[in-house]
Write an enzyme that holds these catalytic residues in place. Structure first.
Site, PDB file in Angstrom:
ATOM      1  N   GLY A 167      53.429  17.492 -40.062  1.00  0.00           N
ATOM      2  CA  GLY A 167      52.844  17.728 -38.747  1.00  0.00           C
ATOM      3  C   GLY A 167      51.808  16.661 -38.464  1.00  0.00           C
ATOM      4  O   GLY A 167      51.366  15.968 -39.394  1.00  0.00           O
ATOM      5  N   CYS A 214      54.428  16.554 -46.690  1.00  0.00           N
ATOM      6  CA  CYS A 214      53.365  15.873 -45.964  1.00  0.00           C
ATOM      7  C   CYS A 214      52.267  16.858 -45.547  1.00  0.00           C
ATOM      8  O   CYS A 214      51.601  17.420 -46.405  1.00  0.00           O
ATOM      9  CB  CYS A 214      53.971  15.114 -44.781  1.00  0.00           C
ATOM     10  SG  CYS A 214      52.858  13.910 -44.107  1.00  0.00           S
ATOM     11  N   TYR A 215      52.103  17.119 -44.241  1.00  0.00           N
ATOM     12  CA  TYR A 215      51.061  18.066 -43.830  1.00  0.00           C
ATOM     13  C   TYR A 215      51.282  19.441 -44.483  1.00  0.00           C
ATOM     14  O   TYR A 215      50.329  20.129 -44.859  1.00  0.00           O
ATOM     15  CB  TYR A 215      51.048  18.188 -42.297  1.00  0.00           C
ATOM     16  CG  TYR A 215      50.038  19.185 -41.775  1.00  0.00           C
ATOM     17  CD1 TYR A 215      48.688  18.875 -41.728  1.00  0.00           C
ATOM     18  CD2 TYR A 215      50.446  20.453 -41.348  1.00  0.00           C
ATOM     19  CE1 TYR A 215      47.755  19.797 -41.265  1.00  0.00           C
ATOM     20  CE2 TYR A 215      49.526  21.377 -40.875  1.00  0.00           C
ATOM     21  CZ  TYR A 215      48.179  21.047 -40.840  1.00  0.00           C
ATOM     22  OH  TYR A 215      47.267  21.957 -40.377  1.00  0.00           O
ATOM     23  N   HIS A 251      58.193  11.763 -47.048  1.00  0.00           N
ATOM     24  CA  HIS A 251      59.243  12.475 -46.311  1.00  0.00           C
ATOM     25  C   HIS A 251      60.617  12.292 -46.960  1.00  0.00           C
ATOM     26  O   HIS A 251      61.238  11.241 -46.785  1.00  0.00           O
ATOM     27  CB  HIS A 251      59.292  11.968 -44.864  1.00  0.00           C
ATOM     28  CG  HIS A 251      58.108  12.394 -44.065  1.00  0.00           C
ATOM     29  ND1 HIS A 251      58.074  13.588 -43.373  1.00  0.00           N
ATOM     30  CD2 HIS A 251      56.901  11.810 -43.876  1.00  0.00           C
ATOM     31  CE1 HIS A 251      56.905  13.714 -42.790  1.00  0.00           C
ATOM     32  NE2 HIS A 251      56.175  12.648 -43.074  1.00  0.00           N
ATOM     33  N   GLU A 285      63.298  13.729 -46.043  1.00  0.00           N
ATOM     34  CA  GLU A 285      64.356  13.884 -45.038  1.00  0.00           C
ATOM     35  C   GLU A 285      64.675  12.579 -44.312  1.00  0.00           C
ATOM     36  O   GLU A 285      65.649  12.490 -43.580  1.00  0.00           O
ATOM     37  CB  GLU A 285      63.945  14.974 -44.019  1.00  0.00           C
ATOM     38  CG  GLU A 285      62.780  14.632 -43.090  1.00  0.00           C
ATOM     39  CD  GLU A 285      61.396  14.852 -43.702  1.00  0.00           C
ATOM     40  OE1 GLU A 285      61.289  14.892 -44.930  1.00  0.00           O
ATOM     41  OE2 GLU A 285      60.418  14.949 -42.935  1.00  0.00           O
ATOM     42  N   ASP A 309      79.167  20.227 -25.256  1.00  0.00           N
ATOM     43  CA  ASP A 309      78.597  21.557 -25.497  1.00  0.00           C
ATOM     44  C   ASP A 309      79.305  22.646 -24.682  1.00  0.00           C
ATOM     45  O   ASP A 309      79.733  23.665 -25.225  1.00  0.00           O
ATOM     46  CB  ASP A 309      77.095  21.584 -25.162  1.00  0.00           C
ATOM     47  CG  ASP A 309      76.341  20.483 -25.864  1.00  0.00           C
ATOM     48  OD1 ASP A 309      76.880  19.952 -26.849  1.00  0.00           O
ATOM     49  OD2 ASP A 309      75.226  20.152 -25.432  1.00  0.00           O
ATOM     50  N   LYS A 360      73.804  19.531 -32.567  1.00  0.00           N
ATOM     51  CA  LYS A 360      74.847  18.792 -31.853  1.00  0.00           C
ATOM     52  C   LYS A 360      75.930  18.248 -32.799  1.00  0.00           C
ATOM     53  O   LYS A 360      77.120  18.327 -32.497  1.00  0.00           O
ATOM     54  CB  LYS A 360      74.190  17.627 -31.119  1.00  0.00           C
ATOM     55  CG  LYS A 360      75.107  16.866 -30.212  1.00  0.00           C
ATOM     56  CD  LYS A 360      74.863  17.267 -28.805  1.00  0.00           C
ATOM     57  CE  LYS A 360      75.710  16.568 -27.814  1.00  0.00           C
ATOM     58  NZ  LYS A 360      75.443  17.077 -26.465  1.00  0.00           N
TER      59      LYS A 360
END
Ligand code: XMP
Length: 514
Positions: A57, A84-85, A171, A173, A229, A370
Site C-alpha cells: 500500500g 511490503c506495507y 514484491h 507478484e 465480457d 479479464k
C-alpha cells in the site's frame, strides 16, 4: 455452485499491485478474493481462508489515517504473508519497529538470502527483486527471524515459523522479481498446503446450473456490445436460460466499419444467440447534432441507450432478469486512501439499467478477471475476433471525433480506423497492444498534394499499452508502421492531409481524447 476447496484471502491496503497478486494466485489454480482493509473480522472469518495475504500500500504505518487491520485478524489461525506495507503492518502489530528509510528503495534491487527457509525453497542466494517502499523494519518482532537483506534494507524478509507468519519487503507478484512466482508457490503449497483446485471450466458448469435454477421458466434480457465480457456472459446465460434469453445489440451509428454486420453474424451463426439488432443510428445522430461537449455527448448516448433498451424489455412481456458482463475488478471495493475520486469521464455502461427496469441481475463473470474470461470464452468456442478484441468505448467513435459529430466525419474516421487496425494486425501487434486507434481532429492545416495546395483535417494516431486502462503508456511504434499508416490514411481518405502521433501517457492524459 461447487465451492472451491482452497481459498486465499488478500487484504487490500491500496497497492497498485493487489490485483496482480490475485491473478498470480489464480494462475496457480488456487481461488482467491480481495477484501478491503476495512472488512470486519466477522466477514474475514466467514470466508474461511486457508491463508491470508496482506497487500502492499502507499502509506506509512505512521501516517494519519493509515489503513490498519486489528491484531485480532493476525490471531486467526492460518498462515500469513505480508507484502511490503503488509509486512510493515505485521511487524508493527507484532511489536517490531518500523522507521522511515534513509535510502528509499524504488525499483530494482538485489536480494541476499541469509537463512534457509521454506519460503525461498528453489531460489538462488542472490537474485533480482522489485522494491517500492519508503519505510523499513529496523527491528523484527520477538520470535521472528530475518531471512534476507538487500544493500539498503537489512530486513528484506522475516518469519515466525511457529505462527506461520511471513513478511516480504519486496514484491513477489511483479515480473522483475525473478523468483517471485516460486516464492508465492512456496507460500501457497508448502506453507499453506492449499490444493490446486480452482478450475475455470468447473466454475462455469456450476454457474450454468445456478443460473438455470434461478431463472427456471423465466425470461432474461442481455445487452451485447460486441466485446468479450458481454458476449461470454450471454453465452453462459444462454446455456442456462435457453429460449428465455433475448439479447439486444444496438447499432448507434458510432460503431466501426461493418462492425454491426460482422458481430451479428458471429452472434447468430457461431454462438446461436437470440439477438435482436436495433438500428438506431438516426436517433443517435439526431440527438448528438450540434453537441461538442464530451460529457454531454456521453450523457446523451448513455440515456438514449437506456431508453432503447427499456423499450425492448417492455416488448418482451414479463422479463425478470438482466444478464451483465460485470468483472471482478468492477466488484472489488477499491481502497481509496489518498486523492479525490472526482469524475474524469462519465463512462457509459449498463450499470443504471437494473434499477430503472426493476430487474434482478445475473452476473456470471463477477468473480473473474479479464484474462480468465478470455480463457473461458475460448473454451466456449467464441471466435478470436471477439475474444481478442481491443477494448472499445461504449460511446464509440463519438468520443474519437473532437467536437460535433456528423456522417462525413464518421465516414472518415471509420476508414482511418480500418487502416490502422489492418496495419497493426499486419505488424503482429494487435493482441499485444491495449488499444490502437485514430482520432479525428476537425481543424484544418495546409498541405500540398500533387501540385496543389490542400487545406484539410487532421488525424491523430493513439496506441497505448496498459493492464487495466487505469494507467497507460504510449507504445513506441516502429516508424515504418507509423509511416505506412500516415501514407495510407492520406492517400486513401479524402479530407485528411496530416497525421500526428500522440506520445502522452495516462496520466496526465487519458486514453480516449474525450
Ligand atoms: P480513458 O479515456 O478514461 O479510458 O483513459 C480508459 C479505458 O476505458 C475505455 N472507455 C470507456 N469504456 N465506456 C466504456 O465502456 C465509456 O464510456 C468509456 N470511456 C473510455 C477506453 O477505451 C479505455 O480502454
Amino acid at each position: 455452485m461447487k465451492i472451491p476447496h482452497s481459498k486465499i484471502l488478500i487484504i487490500d491496503f491500496g497497492s497498485q499491485y493487489t490485483q496482480l497478486i490475485a491473478r498470480k494466485i489464480r494462475e496457480n489454480s488456487v481461488y482467491c478474493e480481495i477484501y478491503p482493509v476495512t472488512s470486519s473480522i466477522k466477514k474475514i472469518k466467514y470466508f474461511e481462508p486457508d491463508a491470508i495475504i496482506l497487500s502492499g500500500g502507499p502509506s506509512s504505518v505512521y501516517d494519519n489515517g493509515a489503513p490498519f487491520i486489528s491484531k485480532e485478524v493476525l490471531e486467526i489461525n492460518v498462515p500469513f504473508l505480508g507484502i511490503c506495507y503488509g509486512m510493515q503492518v505485521m511487524a508493527y502489530l507484532m511489536g517490531g519497529t518500523v522507521k522511515p528509510a534513509n535510502n528509499r528503495e524504488y525499483g530494482h534491487s538485489n536480494l541476499d538470502i541469509l537463512k534457509k527457509t521454506k519460503l525461498f525453497k528453489g531460489c538462488k542466494k542472490l537474485s533480482p527483486i522489485w522494491m517500492s517502499h519508503g519505510d523499513i523494519i529496523v527491528k523484527a518482532p520477538d520470535n521472528f527471524i530475518v531471512t534476507s537483506r538487500t544493500e539498503n534494507c537489512d530486513t528484506a524478509s522475516f518469519e515466525n515459523r511457529e505462527k506461520k507468519m511471513y513478511g516480504l519487503q519486496f514484491h513477489p507478484e511483479v515480473a522483475h522479481t525473478v523468483y517471485g512466482n516460486k516464492i508465492l508457490n512456496n507460500f501457497l503449497f508448502d506453507i499453506a498446503g492449499v490444493e490446486k483446485d480452482w478450475k475455470l471450466d468447473d466454475f462455469i458448469s456450476g454457474k450454468v446450473l445456478d443460473i438455470a435454477g434461478l431463472t427456471a421458466g423465466k425470461k432474461a434480457i442481455c445487452a451485447l456490445s460486441g466485446g468479450v465480457d458481454s458476449t461470454v456472459a450471454a453465452v453462459i446465460a444462454n446455456k442456462a436460460v435457453r429460449k428465455g434469453l433475448k439479447c439486444i445489440f444496438v447499432d448507434n451509428g458510432l460503431l466501426r466499419d461493418s462492425e454491426a454486420k460482422s458481430v451479428m453474424k458471429y452472434y447468430r451463426e457461431n454462438l446461436d444467440l437470440n439477438v435482436k439488432l436495433v438500428k438506431a443510428s438516426g436517433l443517435f445522430l439526431k440527438a448528438l447534432k450540434g453537441v461538442v461537449n464530451p460529457e454531454r455527448k456521453r450523457k446523451i448516448i448513455g440515456r438514449l441507450f437506456v431508453q432503447i433498451f427499456e423499450e425492448e424489455a417492455k416488448k418482451m412481456n414479463g422479463v425478470d432478469f438482466l444478464v451483465q458482463g460485470t468483472l471482478y475488478p468492477d466488484v472489488i471495493e477499491s481502497v481509496k486512501i489518498f486523492g479525490s475520486s472526482s469524475v474524469i469521464k462519465s463512462h457509459h455502461n449498463v450499470g443504471g439499467l437494473p434499477k430503472k427496469l426493476g430487474l434482478k441481475l445475473i452476473e456470471p463473470l463477477r468473480e473473474l478477471f479479464k484474462d480468465e474470461v478470455r480463457i473461458i470464452g475460448k473454451n466456449l468456442g467464441i471466435p478470436d475476433e471477439i475474444i481478442k478484441r481491443q477494448p472499445f468505448p461504449g460511446p464509440g467513435l463519438a468520443i474519437r471525433i473532437i467536437g460535433e459529430i456528423n456522417r462525413k466525419g464518421l465516414g472518415i474516421l471509420r476508414k482511418a480506423d480500418a487502416i490502422v487496425t489492418e496495419e497493426i494486425k499486419n505488424a503482429g501487434l494487435y493482441d499485444k497492444i491495449w488499444q490502437s486507434f485514430p482520432v479525428l481532429i476537425p481543424i484544418k492545416t495546409v498541405g500540398v498534394m500533387g501540385d496543389e495546395r490542400s487545406y484539410e483535417s487532421l488525424i491523430a494516431l493513439r496506441a497505448v499499452s496498459s493492464s487495466d486502462g487505469m494507467t497507460a503508456d504510449f507504445v513506441e511504434l516502429d516508424y515504418n508502421i507509423l509511416r505506412t499508416c500516415a501514407a495510407r490514411i492520406i492517400s486513401e481518405i479524402k479530407g485528411i492531409n496530416r497525421v500526428v502521433y500522440d506520445i502522452t501517457s495516462k496520466p496526465p492524459s487519458t486514453i480516449e481524447w474525450e
